[in-house]
Structures are given as C-alpha cells and as structure tokens.
Design a protein around this motif. Sequence first.
Motif, PDB file in Angstrom:
ATOM      1  N   ALA A  22       0.859  -1.183   0.000  1.00  0.00           N
ATOM      2  CA  ALA A  22       0.000   0.000   0.000  1.00  0.00           C
ATOM      3  C   ALA A  22       0.894   1.231   0.000  1.00  0.00           C
ATOM      4  N   PHE A  23       0.596   2.174  -0.897  1.00  0.00           N
ATOM      5  CA  PHE A  23       1.394   3.395  -1.017  1.00  0.00           C
ATOM      6  C   PHE A  23       0.498   4.599  -0.773  1.00  0.00           C
ATOM      7  N   ASP A  24       0.890   5.420   0.174  1.00  0.00           N
ATOM      8  CA  ASP A  24       0.137   6.629   0.491  1.00  0.00           C
ATOM      9  C   ASP A  24       0.886   7.851  -0.042  1.00  0.00           C
ATOM     10  N   SER A  25       0.161   8.937  -0.233  1.00  0.00           N
ATOM     11  CA  SER A  25       0.794  10.162  -0.737  1.00  0.00           C
ATOM     12  C   SER A  25       1.862  10.700   0.227  1.00  0.00           C
ATOM     13  N   LYS A  26       1.801  10.244   1.488  1.00  0.00           N
ATOM     14  CA  LYS A  26       2.785  10.687   2.479  1.00  0.00           C
ATOM     15  C   LYS A  26       4.179  10.182   2.173  1.00  0.00           C
ATOM     16  N   LEU A  27       4.281   9.104   1.364  1.00  0.00           N
ATOM     17  CA  LEU A  27       5.582   8.500   1.111  1.00  0.00           C
ATOM     18  C   LEU A  27       6.559   9.515   0.522  1.00  0.00           C
ATOM     19  N   PHE A  28       6.076  10.321  -0.428  1.00  0.00           N
ATOM     20  CA  PHE A  28       6.924  11.350  -1.034  1.00  0.00           C
ATOM     21  C   PHE A  28       6.337  12.750  -0.835  1.00  0.00           C
ATOM     22  N   ASN A  29       5.438  12.839   0.149  1.00  0.00           N
ATOM     23  CA  ASN A  29       4.801  14.122   0.453  1.00  0.00           C
ATOM     24  C   ASN A  29       4.160  14.715  -0.798  1.00  0.00           C
ATOM     25  N   SER A  30       3.466  13.832  -1.547  1.00  0.00           N
ATOM     26  CA  SER A  30       2.841  14.248  -2.809  1.00  0.00           C
ATOM     27  C   SER A  30       1.367  14.541  -2.564  1.00  0.00           C
ATOM     28  N   ALA A  31       1.079  15.751  -2.174  1.00  0.00           N
ATOM     29  CA  ALA A  31      -0.278  16.124  -1.779  1.00  0.00           C
ATOM     30  C   ALA A  31      -1.272  16.026  -2.929  1.00  0.00           C
ATOM     31  N   HIS A  32      -0.794  16.110  -4.160  1.00  0.00           N
ATOM     32  CA  HIS A  32      -1.704  16.119  -5.315  1.00  0.00           C
ATOM     33  C   HIS A  32      -1.774  14.754  -6.005  1.00  0.00           C
ATOM     34  N   MET A  33      -1.362  13.684  -5.319  1.00  0.00           N
ATOM     35  CA  MET A  33      -1.321  12.359  -5.933  1.00  0.00           C
ATOM     36  C   MET A  33      -2.683  11.950  -6.490  1.00  0.00           C
ATOM     37  N   ILE A  34      -3.721  12.064  -5.692  1.00  0.00           N
ATOM     38  CA  ILE A  34      -5.044  11.606  -6.119  1.00  0.00           C
ATOM     39  C   ILE A  34      -5.521  12.396  -7.332  1.00  0.00           C
ATOM     40  N   LYS A  35      -5.370  13.718  -7.296  1.00  0.00           N
ATOM     41  CA  LYS A  35      -5.795  14.536  -8.437  1.00  0.00           C
ATOM     42  C   LYS A  35      -5.013  14.160  -9.698  1.00  0.00           C
ATOM     43  N   GLN A  36      -3.724  13.921  -9.558  1.00  0.00           N
ATOM     44  CA  GLN A  36      -2.914  13.541 -10.725  1.00  0.00           C
ATOM     45  C   GLN A  36      -3.384  12.215 -11.307  1.00  0.00           C
ATOM     46  N   ILE A  37      -3.717  11.243 -10.450  1.00  0.00           N
ATOM     47  CA  ILE A  37      -4.226   9.958 -10.922  1.00  0.00           C
ATOM     48  C   ILE A  37      -5.557  10.144 -11.635  1.00  0.00           C
ATOM     49  N   GLN A  38      -6.439  10.917 -11.028  1.00  0.00           N
ATOM     50  CA  GLN A  38      -7.752  11.122 -11.624  1.00  0.00           C
ATOM     51  C   GLN A  38      -7.657  11.833 -12.971  1.00  0.00           C
ATOM     52  N   ASP A  39      -6.795  12.839 -13.067  1.00  0.00           N
ATOM     53  CA  ASP A  39      -6.615  13.544 -14.335  1.00  0.00           C
ATOM     54  C   ASP A  39      -6.056  12.598 -15.399  1.00  0.00           C
ATOM     55  N   TYR A  40      -5.157  11.723 -14.990  1.00  0.00           N
ATOM     56  CA  TYR A  40      -4.577  10.762 -15.935  1.00  0.00           C
ATOM     57  C   TYR A  40      -5.648   9.791 -16.437  1.00  0.00           C
ATOM     58  N   LEU A  41      -6.486   9.284 -15.535  1.00  0.00           N
ATOM     59  CA  LEU A  41      -7.500   8.303 -15.925  1.00  0.00           C
ATOM     60  C   LEU A  41      -8.582   8.921 -16.807  1.00  0.00           C
ATOM     61  N   LYS A  42      -8.779  10.221 -16.721  1.00  0.00           N
ATOM     62  CA  LYS A  42      -9.789  10.880 -17.541  1.00  0.00           C
ATOM     63  C   LYS A  42      -9.463  10.794 -19.036  1.00  0.00           C
ATOM     64  N   GLN A  43      -8.220  10.453 -19.358  1.00  0.00           N
ATOM     65  CA  GLN A  43      -7.826  10.327 -20.766  1.00  0.00           C
ATOM     66  C   GLN A  43      -8.410   9.077 -21.415  1.00  0.00           C
ATOM     67  N   PHE A  44      -8.906   8.139 -20.593  1.00  0.00           N
ATOM     68  CA  PHE A  44      -9.375   6.849 -21.116  1.00  0.00           C
ATOM     69  C   PHE A  44     -10.892   6.768 -21.017  1.00  0.00           C
ATOM     70  N   LYS A  45     -11.500   6.214 -22.052  1.00  0.00           N
ATOM     71  CA  LYS A  45     -12.951   6.038 -22.040  1.00  0.00           C
ATOM     72  C   LYS A  45     -13.357   4.892 -21.112  1.00  0.00           C
ATOM     73  N   THR A  46     -12.485   3.896 -20.990  1.00  0.00           N
ATOM     74  CA  THR A  46     -12.733   2.794 -20.068  1.00  0.00           C
ATOM     75  C   THR A  46     -11.394   2.196 -19.664  1.00  0.00           C
TER      76      THR A  46
END
Length: 302
Positions: free
Chosen positions: A232-256
């Motif tokens: 399990a990897f949490d955003s705290k590992l690299f103090n990446s506060a925007h991890m979830i938003k970055q993942i969500q923005d990346y997934l928006k590129q795919f229709k499925t």
Amino acid sequence: MGDFPRGTARLESIIDRINSGIVTKQLEVTTEHITPISARVFSTYRNWPDEVARKGASLASSLADTYGIGIVAVPKPNIIGEGLKPILSANQIGLIITQNNPLLNKGITDLNVIGNNPLAICAPGTPPFLFDGSLSTHDIRHSAVGLKEYADQYGILPPGIVQDANGEASQDLNILYKILEGDRSCGSFPPLGGTKGLWLAMGMEFIAGALTGGFFGNAPGKPWGEGAIIFAFDSKLFNSAHMIKQIQDYLKQFKTYPGYHSFEISNQVMSRGWIEYPKSQLDSIIRVSNRSGINMNFESLR
C-alpha cells in the motif's frame, strides 16, 4: 469484479469443508509485525484466504497511512483483486503479487516455459482503477467456473483461453480440465505479456515467495500453500499532496479501463437496492442456505 460465478461457485464446497472440519467456522488470524512497515498475516489453517487477504490489506493501508508505505505478506487469496478494496477505500495505490509457479511444466519440453501473471493493481479514481490479472490474457470476467460451464455446454473453449504444451493456441477443453485439477502438463492459460510476462511472473515469484520469509518451506501458518504480498502506497511516502488529483486527471484520458465495468455494476446495484443474480447462481445460494441453516432474505435476490 462483477462476475457472479467467482463469488458464489465456491459456496457449496465451503459448506462441505466446514461440515467436514477442514475449515473452521470462526476465522483465527495471527499477525506478526516484522518491521515498522512490514508484517505477516495468516490463519492457523488455510481458512478463508480472501478474508485473510482483506485483513492484510487493511493492515498495509494502516501502515501506509502512518509511514507512507505498508507491506504485508499473506497466504495467496482466491480473488486477488478483492484484497485491494481496503486500500482503494483509503485513496491509496495498492499492489498484490503472488506465487504462481511461472515455469509451469518444469522442463517437460524446452518450449514449455509459460506462465501467468498473478498480480492486481489499484489506484483511486472516478471510477477507480482496479486491475486483477489473475486470469491472464483472456477477459477478466471469465472465471474458472464460468469457463468450465462453457466447456461442458459447448464441448470447446472460446479462442484465446488456453494454449497447449508447446505454447500453441488451442480450444481443447481437456487442457482446461487438467488446469482445474492442478495439472499443467498438457497446457496452460496464455501468459500476460508473452515472454516478457513470463519474466515478470518469475520476478513476482521471488518477491512473493522467497522474500516473504519462506513460503517455499515451513512458514508460519502452514499448511496453506503459496504466498502473496500486499503493498500500500500513500501520498505521504513522497509528500505528494496532489497524488489523487494527478491519478484522476490521468484516468480521464481513457474512455474505459480495468475497474470501470465493476464500478458501474456496483453503482447500479446500490441505486436499485437489489441484485439480479442469474438463476443458476441463485439456485446455488438457496441450496447453501438450506444446507447451512442460515436464514437468508431472498426478497433481495431476484
């Protein structure tokens, strides 16, 4: 994963194992903390491996919430993707890798070095990303039980499901029957990613087996066969506060993507408040209820 047979087909065999004393009615789990970020979770017998994996994933998620990363070794679950749900609900990135004997036929033929890739990956998104690679290259909604039912009914397998001992594509249902019996001398499921997938599977074997503390030998909790390791990897590992938003923005590129289908099914079920089971699966649940003495509310099963 939205596949009814995978969730219900084992129910009757579980009741048989409980009645015969092979599986206990109450799950007894042992947790060993190895380092601040790693632990081992297992049951005395090979009881309820999927539930043990969920408990292991919850612990990995808790460790990640504190330290940024959590690593937990567990017995190999039946449905590895399900074990990631606690990690996904915590908005963390999760990974499960398992032992799977990638050199399936161990020297029977020089060409026969074929392996599956037993891994699952999740990441928070809308819908979330959840890939369960335990069934290799064919459609992940095909369960082993569903494939057997297809073979029994039609006397042949769909293309791309199995390959023979030389790695050639085959629709021979006897290969599937042998695999289900634990015999892969006649063939196997195709590897995910071809030869590169085989090497990946071997790497996972090292990590999920040797690294986790002797799943090849007398590990605590034996006998339960092969092992798995949950990350399990949490955003705290690299103090990446925007991890979830970055993942969500990346997934928006795919229709499925993996997880999209089961997410939609889950939303449909929750919105209407009942589950539409296929008749064969509903009949199986009713038989289990009658044999176990458990009173079930069949008003919600249509």
